[in-house]
Design a protein around this motif. Structure first.
Motif, PDB file in Angstrom:
ATOM      1  N   VAL A  60       0.688  -1.104  -0.091  1.00 22.27           N
ATOM      2  CA  VAL A  60       0.013  -0.090   0.014  1.00 22.27           C
ATOM      3  C   VAL A  60       0.791   1.437  -0.053  1.00 22.27           C
ATOM      4  O   VAL A  60       0.592   2.210  -0.752  1.00 22.27           O
ATOM      5  N   LEU A  61       2.013   1.308   0.779  1.00 24.78           N
ATOM      6  CA  LEU A  61       2.983   2.564   0.885  1.00 24.78           C
ATOM      7  C   LEU A  61       3.803   2.432  -0.404  1.00 24.78           C
ATOM      8  O   LEU A  61       3.883   3.597  -0.956  1.00 24.78           O
ATOM      9  N   GLN A  62       3.883   1.397  -1.071  1.00 25.64           N
ATOM     10  CA  GLN A  62       4.721   1.553  -2.169  1.00 25.64           C
ATOM     11  C   GLN A  62       3.717   2.265  -3.084  1.00 25.64           C
ATOM     12  O   GLN A  62       4.412   2.814  -4.098  1.00 25.64           O
ATOM     13  N   ASP A  63       2.470   1.647  -3.369  1.00 30.74           N
ATOM     14  CA  ASP A  63       1.509   2.122  -4.475  1.00 30.74           C
ATOM     15  C   ASP A  63       1.500   3.922  -4.297  1.00 30.74           C
ATOM     16  O   ASP A  63       1.394   4.471  -5.118  1.00 30.74           O
ATOM     17  N   ARG A  73      13.217   5.447  -1.802  1.00 26.61           N
ATOM     18  CA  ARG A  73      14.412   5.350  -0.950  1.00 26.61           C
ATOM     19  C   ARG A  73      14.485   4.894   0.338  1.00 26.61           C
ATOM     20  O   ARG A  73      15.058   3.994   0.939  1.00 26.61           O
ATOM     21  N   ILE A  74      13.224   5.282   1.157  1.00 24.05           N
ATOM     22  CA  ILE A  74      12.900   5.128   2.761  1.00 24.05           C
ATOM     23  C   ILE A  74      12.577   3.751   2.592  1.00 24.05           C
ATOM     24  O   ILE A  74      12.768   2.954   3.595  1.00 24.05           O
ATOM     25  N   LEU A  75      11.470   3.327   1.684  1.00 22.78           N
ATOM     26  CA  LEU A  75      10.828   2.106   1.597  1.00 22.78           C
ATOM     27  C   LEU A  75      11.968   1.094   1.374  1.00 22.78           C
ATOM     28  O   LEU A  75      11.806   0.133   1.780  1.00 22.78           O
ATOM     29  N   LEU A  98      10.429  -8.650   3.246  1.00 23.23           N
ATOM     30  CA  LEU A  98       9.507  -7.740   2.218  1.00 23.23           C
ATOM     31  C   LEU A  98      10.013  -7.636   0.962  1.00 23.23           C
ATOM     32  O   LEU A  98      11.284  -7.271   0.747  1.00 23.23           O
ATOM     33  N   VAL A  99       9.356  -7.650   0.101  1.00 21.58           N
ATOM     34  CA  VAL A  99       9.826  -7.457  -1.278  1.00 21.58           C
ATOM     35  C   VAL A  99       9.309  -6.031  -1.770  1.00 21.58           C
ATOM     36  O   VAL A  99       8.489  -5.419  -1.541  1.00 21.58           O
ATOM     37  N   CYS A 100      10.501  -5.276  -2.115  1.00 18.85           N
ATOM     38  CA  CYS A 100      10.388  -3.872  -2.505  1.00 18.85           C
ATOM     39  C   CYS A 100      10.715  -3.971  -4.088  1.00 18.85           C
ATOM     40  O   CYS A 100      11.652  -4.249  -4.649  1.00 18.85           O
TER      41      CYS A 100
END
Length: 116
Positions: A60-63, A73-75, A98-100
């Motif tokens: 959700v944050l990546q989206d 970069r933070i994520l 986690l997959v980033c």
């Protein structure tokens, strides 16, 4: 054969132009990093020692922040930190990873070099 060589030369020149243009855009984006478009409550959540995000919450944050170089970069850092295990390597270690989907500038440059 001469036509083929000319075509190859032109193709390589165009490829080189695209490659350097891409690297220039990466550098320009890296210099434009700002914290203006970051929700402070999201940062607090990422820094919390009381709560860790699962993959669905992380997605959700990546989206939400896709295209925001600072937050990408933070994520990526958060996912990397979560992927480090303390002690022995075990199957349980992978449960918390986690997959980033965001790549660092270096990773992007390396991928581009490999393609070229």
């Amino acid at each position: 054969m001469e036509k083929i060589e000319d075509s190859k030369r032109l193709a390589f020149e165009e490829l080189e132009e695209v490659y350097y243009s891409y690297l220039e855009r990466l550098d320009k984006k890296a210099k434009s990093i700002t914290g203006a478009d970051i929700d402070k409550s999201d940062i607090i959540l990422l820094e919390s020692e009381l709560y860790t995000l699962n993959q669905e919450e992380f997605d959700v944050l990546q989206d939400k922040y896709e295209g925001n170089r600072s937050m990408e970069r933070i994520l990526a850092g958060y996912a990397s930190k979560r992927g480090k295990a303390d002690g022995e390597i075990s199957i349980d270690r992978f449960k918390g990873m986690l997959v980033c989907r965001f790549m660092s500038d270096e990773e992007k440059k390396k991928a581009c070099q490999q393609i070229v």
